[in-house]
Design a protein around this motif. Structure first.
Motif, PDB file in Angstrom:
ATOM      1  N   VAL A  48       0.448  -1.851  -0.069  1.00 51.98           N
ATOM      2  CA  VAL A  48      -0.099   0.551   0.114  1.00 51.98           C
ATOM      3  C   VAL A  48       0.852   1.340   0.327  1.00 51.98           C
ATOM      4  O   VAL A  48       2.002   1.311   0.723  1.00 51.98           O
ATOM      5  N   PRO A  49       0.486   1.758  -1.025  1.00 52.80           N
ATOM      6  CA  PRO A  49       1.769   3.457  -1.177  1.00 52.80           C
ATOM      7  C   PRO A  49       0.685   4.215  -0.318  1.00 52.80           C
ATOM      8  O   PRO A  49       0.071   4.553   0.118  1.00 52.80           O
ATOM      9  N   ARG A  50       1.443   4.738   1.120  1.00 53.86           N
ATOM     10  CA  ARG A  50       1.389   5.607   1.946  1.00 53.86           C
ATOM     11  C   ARG A  50       2.256   7.441   1.200  1.00 53.86           C
ATOM     12  O   ARG A  50       2.992   7.766   1.054  1.00 53.86           O
ATOM     13  N   MET A  51       0.819   7.864   1.020  1.00 54.39           N
ATOM     14  CA  MET A  51       0.670   8.826   0.055  1.00 54.39           C
ATOM     15  C   MET A  51       1.210   9.943   0.797  1.00 54.39           C
ATOM     16  O   MET A  51       0.691  11.581   0.527  1.00 54.39           O
ATOM     17  N   ARG A  52       0.679  10.095   2.476  1.00 52.64           N
ATOM     18  CA  ARG A  52       0.437  11.439   3.013  1.00 52.64           C
ATOM     19  C   ARG A  52       1.555  12.373   3.922  1.00 52.64           C
ATOM     20  O   ARG A  52       3.263  11.326   3.701  1.00 52.64           O
ATOM     21  N   LEU A  53       2.111  13.379   3.310  1.00 55.94           N
ATOM     22  CA  LEU A  53       3.666  14.050   3.730  1.00 55.94           C
ATOM     23  C   LEU A  53       4.307  13.448   4.926  1.00 55.94           C
ATOM     24  O   LEU A  53       5.654  13.885   4.616  1.00 55.94           O
TER      25      LEU A  53
END
Length: 71
Positions: free
Chosen positions: A53-58
């Motif tokens: 799962v890509p974690r796309m939070r800054l």
């Protein structure tokens, strides 16, 4: 069998890579299979991929000049 949090054997779906963009710059991302990260060259950030799962939070990203993740 439990999976490690970042397994270099996992692959990211090509269709997913086509639609994901950097949340900061809205530019395309490069996939680093060895590090299991999505790279935003425009923002200078690497977003981890954990359990596929890509974690796309800054807040989850690391700065590219900070060196490789986990090393």
């Amino acid at each position: 069998m439990p999976q490690t949090p970042q397994s270099s054997g996992q692959k990211v779906d090509a269709k997913l890579l086509e639609v994901l963009v950097c949340p900061l710059t809205k530019t395309r991302l490069d996939y680093d299979a060895e590090a299991q990260e999505l790279i935003s060259r425009a923002a200078g950030l690497a977003f981890p991929i954990i359990d596929g799962v890509p974690r796309m939070r800054l807040s989850d990203a690391r700065a590219l000049d900070a060196g490789p993740a986990g090393r």
